[in-house]
Design a protein around this motif. Structure first.
Motif, PDB file in Angstrom:
ATOM      1  N   GLU A 275       0.963  -0.819   0.415  1.00 17.49           N
ATOM      2  CA  GLU A 275      -0.475  -0.076  -0.330  1.00 17.49           C
ATOM      3  C   GLU A 275       1.307   1.056  -0.035  1.00 17.49           C
ATOM      4  O   GLU A 275       2.028   0.835   0.458  1.00 17.49           O
ATOM      5  CB  GLU A 275      -0.869  -0.468   1.443  1.00 17.49           C
ATOM      6  CG  GLU A 275      -0.198   0.248   2.470  1.00 17.49           C
ATOM      7  CD  GLU A 275      -0.895  -0.065   4.122  1.00 17.49           C
ATOM      8  OE1 GLU A 275      -2.284  -0.518   3.514  1.00 17.49           O
ATOM      9  OE2 GLU A 275      -1.148   0.472   4.964  1.00 17.49           O
ATOM     10  N   ASN A 276       0.205   2.311  -0.018  1.00 19.42           N
ATOM     11  CA  ASN A 276       0.917   3.447  -0.651  1.00 19.42           C
ATOM     12  C   ASN A 276       2.166   4.092  -1.266  1.00 19.42           C
ATOM     13  O   ASN A 276       3.342   4.321  -0.760  1.00 19.42           O
ATOM     14  CB  ASN A 276       1.414   4.312   1.315  1.00 19.42           C
ATOM     15  CG  ASN A 276      -0.075   4.311   1.962  1.00 19.42           C
ATOM     16  OD1 ASN A 276      -1.045   4.977   1.203  1.00 19.42           O
ATOM     17  ND2 ASN A 276      -0.037   4.084   2.977  1.00 19.42           N
ATOM     18  N   VAL A 277       1.891   2.779  -2.734  1.00 16.39           N
ATOM     19  CA  VAL A 277       4.072   2.485  -3.453  1.00 16.39           C
ATOM     20  C   VAL A 277       4.090   4.614  -3.371  1.00 16.39           C
ATOM     21  O   VAL A 277       5.222   4.686  -4.161  1.00 16.39           O
ATOM     22  CB  VAL A 277       3.567   2.120  -4.266  1.00 16.39           C
ATOM     23  CG1 VAL A 277       3.244   0.795  -3.541  1.00 16.39           C
ATOM     24  CG2 VAL A 277       2.510   2.395  -4.892  1.00 16.39           C
ATOM     25  N   MET A 278       3.149   5.510  -3.867  1.00 15.57           N
ATOM     26  CA  MET A 278       3.414   6.968  -4.171  1.00 15.57           C
ATOM     27  C   MET A 278       3.983   7.163  -2.862  1.00 15.57           C
ATOM     28  O   MET A 278       4.360   8.543  -2.923  1.00 15.57           O
ATOM     29  CB  MET A 278       2.447   7.302  -4.925  1.00 15.57           C
ATOM     30  CG  MET A 278       2.316   6.923  -6.603  1.00 15.57           C
ATOM     31  SD  MET A 278       3.714   6.652  -7.437  1.00 15.57           S
ATOM     32  CE  MET A 278       4.257   8.665  -7.875  1.00 15.57           C
ATOM     33  N   GLY A 279       3.629   6.820  -1.708  1.00 14.56           N
ATOM     34  CA  GLY A 279       4.326   7.906  -0.573  1.00 14.56           C
ATOM     35  C   GLY A 279       2.942   7.858   0.515  1.00 14.56           C
ATOM     36  O   GLY A 279       1.717   7.618   0.578  1.00 14.56           O
ATOM     37  N   GLU A 280       3.295   7.763   1.964  1.00 14.11           N
ATOM     38  CA  GLU A 280       2.336   8.547   3.041  1.00 14.11           C
ATOM     39  C   GLU A 280       1.662   9.867   2.818  1.00 14.11           C
ATOM     40  O   GLU A 280       2.829  10.456   2.463  1.00 14.11           O
ATOM     41  CB  GLU A 280       2.899   7.584   4.301  1.00 14.11           C
ATOM     42  CG  GLU A 280       2.614   5.945   4.393  1.00 14.11           C
ATOM     43  CD  GLU A 280       3.722   5.669   5.451  1.00 14.11           C
ATOM     44  OE1 GLU A 280       3.288   5.472   6.190  1.00 14.11           O
ATOM     45  OE2 GLU A 280       4.977   6.057   5.220  1.00 14.11           O
ATOM     46  N   LYS A 281       0.501  10.251   2.703  1.00 12.56           N
ATOM     47  CA  LYS A 281       0.301  11.466   2.852  1.00 12.56           C
ATOM     48  C   LYS A 281       0.978  11.754   3.672  1.00 12.56           C
ATOM     49  O   LYS A 281       0.608  11.831   5.210  1.00 12.56           O
ATOM     50  CB  LYS A 281      -1.593  11.720   3.312  1.00 12.56           C
ATOM     51  CG  LYS A 281      -1.728  11.053   1.641  1.00 12.56           C
ATOM     52  CD  LYS A 281      -1.923  12.039   1.147  1.00 12.56           C
ATOM     53  CE  LYS A 281      -2.415  11.755  -0.533  1.00 12.56           C
ATOM     54  NZ  LYS A 281      -1.487  12.214  -1.861  1.00 12.56           N
ATOM     55  N   ALA A 282       1.606  13.349   3.607  1.00 11.70           N
ATOM     56  CA  ALA A 282       2.464  14.339   4.811  1.00 11.70           C
ATOM     57  C   ALA A 282       0.917  15.085   5.694  1.00 11.70           C
ATOM     58  O   ALA A 282      -0.071  15.076   5.809  1.00 11.70           O
ATOM     59  CB  ALA A 282       3.534  15.281   4.570  1.00 11.70           C
TER      60      ALA A 282
END
Length: 282
Positions: A275-282
């Protein structure tokens, strides 16, 4: 392109200059220390200004410490851009933020000079043709400057368009310093448990092929398009959770915290790329 000038004769710049002198591609060097080139084999004396260096060079390699120093050597009547000839390419090997890189690029663009961002690693071996270049720029510009880069680097990796080299260097540093934190937490466990840290270091070195690297999952196939790949990652996650839980339990028994381990455990699905391969939300 043939003749290159090097600005900044610290560890990296000195190595670059020595290597380019060996390949007869070095035109000039500049440093705020007038005697900086005196002990560098094959390297000519320091010229009077960045502008004088630019007048003699097709490629200007800036190997200073930070963005401010970069802007200083580019700007003003004695700066590179005051006397850079049409077609000159500036190669920035200092690590700067992307925001600072954009400001530097605005200066070079206004002067009609091309800029290649070039993060480098391997500084201690710079004099032995040991640098690795992470390059950002258009295909055409990188091709023009490639002979000079090859003149001092053992590997030139074109990471993408303008800015990609600097972004890749920043990402690489995240891995390096993140691994230092992991090493610190592992050593804390060792010291508390009476384990010889030096022996563990030998074990890690000896088993490096089987341990894998920080990007061992990131370079695999996309699990969303492969049930087999998803299963591999889920299996890896299961092993990771089991082992991290054991580490957390051990740390708790000594009354110590392992923030990196605890974060990794909390984000187990993300760490293995499920999951979240494009990055976790800041």
């Amino acid at each position: 392109m043939g003749r290159a000038g090097v600005i900044g004769l610290g560890q990296i710049g000195a190595g670059v200059a020595i290597c380019l002198a060996r390949t007869q591609q070095l035109a000039a060097v500049y440093d705020i220390r007038a005697d900086a080139a005196d002990a560098l084999e094959g390297v000519p004396p320091v010229v009077a200004s960045p502008a004088e260096l630019a007048a003699q060079s097709d490629v200007v390699i800036i190997a200073v410490v930070n963005a401010k120093q970069t802007i200083d050597v580019l700007s003003g009547p004695d700066g590179v851009l005051a006397r850079a000839r049409p077609g000159t390419i500036v190669v920035l090997v200092a690590t700067v933020s992307i925001e600072d890189l954009d400001a530097i690029r605005a200066l070079t663009d206004a002067a009609g000079v091309e800029l290649v961002d070039c993060g480098v690693t391997g500084g201690p071996k710079s004099r032995e043709h040991g640098l690795v270049c992470l390059v950002g720029g258009t295909d055409e510009t990188v091709a023009k400057v490639r002979p000079v880069l090859d003149g001092f680097a053992k590997l030139v990796a074109h990471m993408g368009g303008p800015g990609a080299g600097m972004a890749a260097k920043i990402a690489r540093n995240v891995i390096v310093f993140g691994c230092l934190r992991a090493g610190y937490e592992a050593s804390v466990l060792c010291r508390n448990a009476g384990v010889d840290v030096r022996q563990l270091a030998h074990v890690i070195d000896a088993s490096s092929d089987s341990v894998g690297g920080p990007l061992m999952l990131a370079v695999r196939d996309d699990p969303s398009s492969s049930e087999q790949e998803a299963a591999v990652r889920e299996y890896t996650r299961g092993l990771m959770v089991k082992d991290l839980d054991a580490a957390i339990d051990l740390a708790r028994s000594y009354g110590i915290a392992l923030p990196l381990v605890e974060l990794t455990r909390r984000t187990d699905q993300t760490v293995v790329g499920l999951e979240n391969v494009m990055g976790e939300k800041a």
